[in-house]
Design a protein around this motif. Structure first.
Motif, PDB file in Angstrom:
ATOM      1  N   LEU A 126       0.800  -1.215   0.000  1.00  0.00           N
ATOM      2  CA  LEU A 126       0.000   0.000   0.000  1.00  0.00           C
ATOM      3  C   LEU A 126       0.837   1.271   0.000  1.00  0.00           C
ATOM      4  N   SER A 127       2.006   1.236   0.659  1.00  0.00           N
ATOM      5  CA  SER A 127       2.820   2.446   0.768  1.00  0.00           C
ATOM      6  C   SER A 127       4.279   2.090   0.978  1.00  0.00           C
ATOM      7  N   GLY A 128       5.146   3.089   0.753  1.00  0.00           N
ATOM      8  CA  GLY A 128       6.573   2.905   0.967  1.00  0.00           C
ATOM      9  C   GLY A 128       7.306   2.483  -0.287  1.00  0.00           C
ATOM     10  N   ALA A 129       8.635   2.406  -0.183  1.00  0.00           N
ATOM     11  CA  ALA A 129       9.470   1.965  -1.295  1.00  0.00           C
ATOM     12  C   ALA A 129       9.182   0.503  -1.616  1.00  0.00           C
ATOM     13  N   GLU A 130       9.506   0.075  -2.833  1.00  0.00           N
ATOM     14  CA  GLU A 130       9.217  -1.286  -3.262  1.00  0.00           C
ATOM     15  C   GLU A 130       9.983  -2.304  -2.413  1.00  0.00           C
ATOM     16  N   ASN A 131       9.247  -3.147  -1.719  1.00  0.00           N
ATOM     17  CA  ASN A 131       9.828  -4.187  -0.884  1.00  0.00           C
ATOM     18  C   ASN A 131       9.094  -5.492  -1.152  1.00  0.00           C
ATOM     19  N   ALA A 132       9.354  -6.507  -0.358  1.00  0.00           N
ATOM     20  CA  ALA A 132       8.858  -7.846  -0.660  1.00  0.00           C
ATOM     21  C   ALA A 132       7.719  -8.248   0.266  1.00  0.00           C
ATOM     22  N   TYR A 133       6.831  -9.099  -0.255  1.00  0.00           N
ATOM     23  CA  TYR A 133       5.718  -9.618   0.536  1.00  0.00           C
ATOM     24  C   TYR A 133       5.310 -10.965  -0.033  1.00  0.00           C
ATOM     25  N   GLY A 134       4.672 -11.778   0.810  1.00  0.00           N
ATOM     26  CA  GLY A 134       4.256 -13.094   0.341  1.00  0.00           C
ATOM     27  C   GLY A 134       3.757 -13.961   1.470  1.00  0.00           C
ATOM     28  N   MET A 220       1.159 -14.774   6.650  1.00  0.00           N
ATOM     29  CA  MET A 220       1.344 -13.680   5.714  1.00  0.00           C
ATOM     30  C   MET A 220       2.609 -12.929   6.139  1.00  0.00           C
ATOM     31  N   MET A 221       3.453 -12.590   5.167  1.00  0.00           N
ATOM     32  CA  MET A 221       4.799 -12.122   5.505  1.00  0.00           C
ATOM     33  C   MET A 221       5.188 -10.913   4.661  1.00  0.00           C
ATOM     34  N   ALA A 222       6.009 -10.041   5.232  1.00  0.00           N
ATOM     35  CA  ALA A 222       6.551  -8.889   4.517  1.00  0.00           C
ATOM     36  C   ALA A 222       8.006  -8.700   4.915  1.00  0.00           C
ATOM     37  N   ALA A 223       8.785  -8.162   4.005  1.00  0.00           N
ATOM     38  CA  ALA A 223      10.202  -7.906   4.270  1.00  0.00           C
ATOM     39  C   ALA A 223      10.585  -6.564   3.676  1.00  0.00           C
ATOM     40  N   THR A 224      11.455  -5.852   4.367  1.00  0.00           N
ATOM     41  CA  THR A 224      11.913  -4.551   3.877  1.00  0.00           C
ATOM     42  C   THR A 224      13.429  -4.543   3.780  1.00  0.00           C
ATOM     43  N   TYR A 225      13.920  -3.909   2.721  1.00  0.00           N
ATOM     44  CA  TYR A 225      15.356  -3.869   2.488  1.00  0.00           C
ATOM     45  C   TYR A 225      15.902  -2.440   2.457  1.00  0.00           C
ATOM     46  N   TYR A 226      15.022  -1.459   2.500  1.00  0.00           N
ATOM     47  CA  TYR A 226      15.464  -0.077   2.323  1.00  0.00           C
ATOM     48  C   TYR A 226      15.288   0.778   3.570  1.00  0.00           C
ATOM     49  N   GLY A 227      14.738   0.212   4.632  1.00  0.00           N
ATOM     50  CA  GLY A 227      14.652   0.950   5.878  1.00  0.00           C
ATOM     51  C   GLY A 227      13.540   1.960   5.953  1.00  0.00           C
ATOM     52  N   SER A 228      12.671   2.004   4.954  1.00  0.00           N
ATOM     53  CA  SER A 228      11.582   2.975   4.960  1.00  0.00           C
ATOM     54  C   SER A 228      10.338   2.361   5.571  1.00  0.00           C
ATOM     55  N   GLU A 229       9.390   3.207   5.941  1.00  0.00           N
ATOM     56  CA  GLU A 229       8.125   2.713   6.449  1.00  0.00           C
ATOM     57  C   GLU A 229       7.299   2.151   5.290  1.00  0.00           C
ATOM     58  N   VAL A 230       6.751   0.968   5.513  1.00  0.00           N
ATOM     59  CA  VAL A 230       5.986   0.307   4.455  1.00  0.00           C
ATOM     60  C   VAL A 230       4.738  -0.328   5.062  1.00  0.00           C
TER      61      VAL A 230
END
Length: 276
Positions: A126-134, A220-230
């Motif tokens: 929904l928001s933030g820099a492009e990160n991973a989810y699955g 349900m899982m999410a991962a962030t690699y850029y340190g931004s709010e997502v």
């Protein structure tokens, strides 16, 4: 046909192709009855047992519905969590994962333990820099699980964590069926024993085999690699059973022998002779 003519001198050997492709009640069954009565000459022969390998599953074939959730409310089966760093909550008619700080991964798991299943869920960022989810599955705890992730740039990967050690099974691979940016993607995972099939938006994109983990939770899982709010959203979850289907589609002929002018085939008792 020994002399090039069809006549009373001919003999025949019943094999699998005599039985399966033709109408059994019109051709094959009368032939077997005639052979048993001595009216046809059956040449004795011995066949080895034959195992029929289960084919890759049809994308439309599923068993009973095990679990369905549209996340209108938390049914009590999801382990919600919230602190200053990240949250996993059912709200506003969907399941939300939010990462606020330097957290690399967040998840929310269902209390049920599953082994073989066919899962599909709509997911998006929904928001933030492009990160991973699955989706994580066969998850005993954060140190033992499988995880299939996609990202908004059109890539996917699959890895496992066993006793706290992460191992990549599929590296980040680009796929043109993954919708980019904040679009909704339908993720589907089919786990059948050691075989895993991965679909995105109704397209099979990869399949692998691994035997490390046999049962556990789905998450349900999410991962962030850029340190931004997502923030990520999941909805329209369905989980189907495939264990019975797998059993029915794997057949082993344990006896396939004819001798003494008789012909024997061992088949499951609940089979019925028929044709289309």
């Amino acid at each position: 046909i020994r002399d090039g003519q069809i006549n009373e001198k001919d003999s025949w050997v019943p094999i699998a192709r005599d039985i399966n492709p033709v109408y059994p009640d019109k051709i094959s069954f009368p032939m077997l009855v005639a052979g048993h009565a001595g009216e046809a000459n059956i040449i004795p022969y011995v066949f080895e047992p034959v195992a029929v390998v289960t084919p890759a599953p049809d994308s439309e074939r599923v068993g009973d519905l095990l679990l369905q959730d549209e996340f209108e409310i938390n049914s009590g089966n999801w382990g919600e969590y919230q602190d200053d760093n990240w949250s996993a909550l059912v709200k506003d008619g969907s399941l939300h994962l939010e990462i606020h700080d330097q957290v690399t991964a967040a998840w929310i798991h269902h209390e049920a333990s599953l082994s073989d299943f066919d899962l599909q869920v709509d997911a998006s960022q929904l928001s933030g820099a492009e990160n991973a989810y699955g989706v994580a599955f066969r998850m005993k705890d954060p140190e033992n699980m499988y995880a299939f992730l996609i990202n908004g740039d059109g890539f996917y990967n699959f890895y496992k964590v066993v006793q706290g050690e992460m191992t990549g099974i599929l590296p980040w691979v680009e796929s043109d069926v993954i919708r980019h940016s904040k679009s909704i993607n339908n993720i589907r995972i089919r786990a059948m024993g050691e075989q895993f099939f991965f679909f995105v938006n109704d397209q099979l994109i990869n399949q692998v085999t691994d035997e490390s983990l046999s049962i556990g939770h789905i998450a349900m899982m999410a991962a962030t690699y850029y340190g931004s709010e997502v923030e990520f959203e999941f909805d329209n979850l369905k989980v189907f059973d495939v264990s019975q289907q797998e059993e029915e589609s794997s057949i082993t002929l344990t006896e396939y022998v004819h001798h003494d002018n008789t012909f024997h085939i061992s088949i499951p008792e609940d089979w019925e002779m028929g044709y289309d």
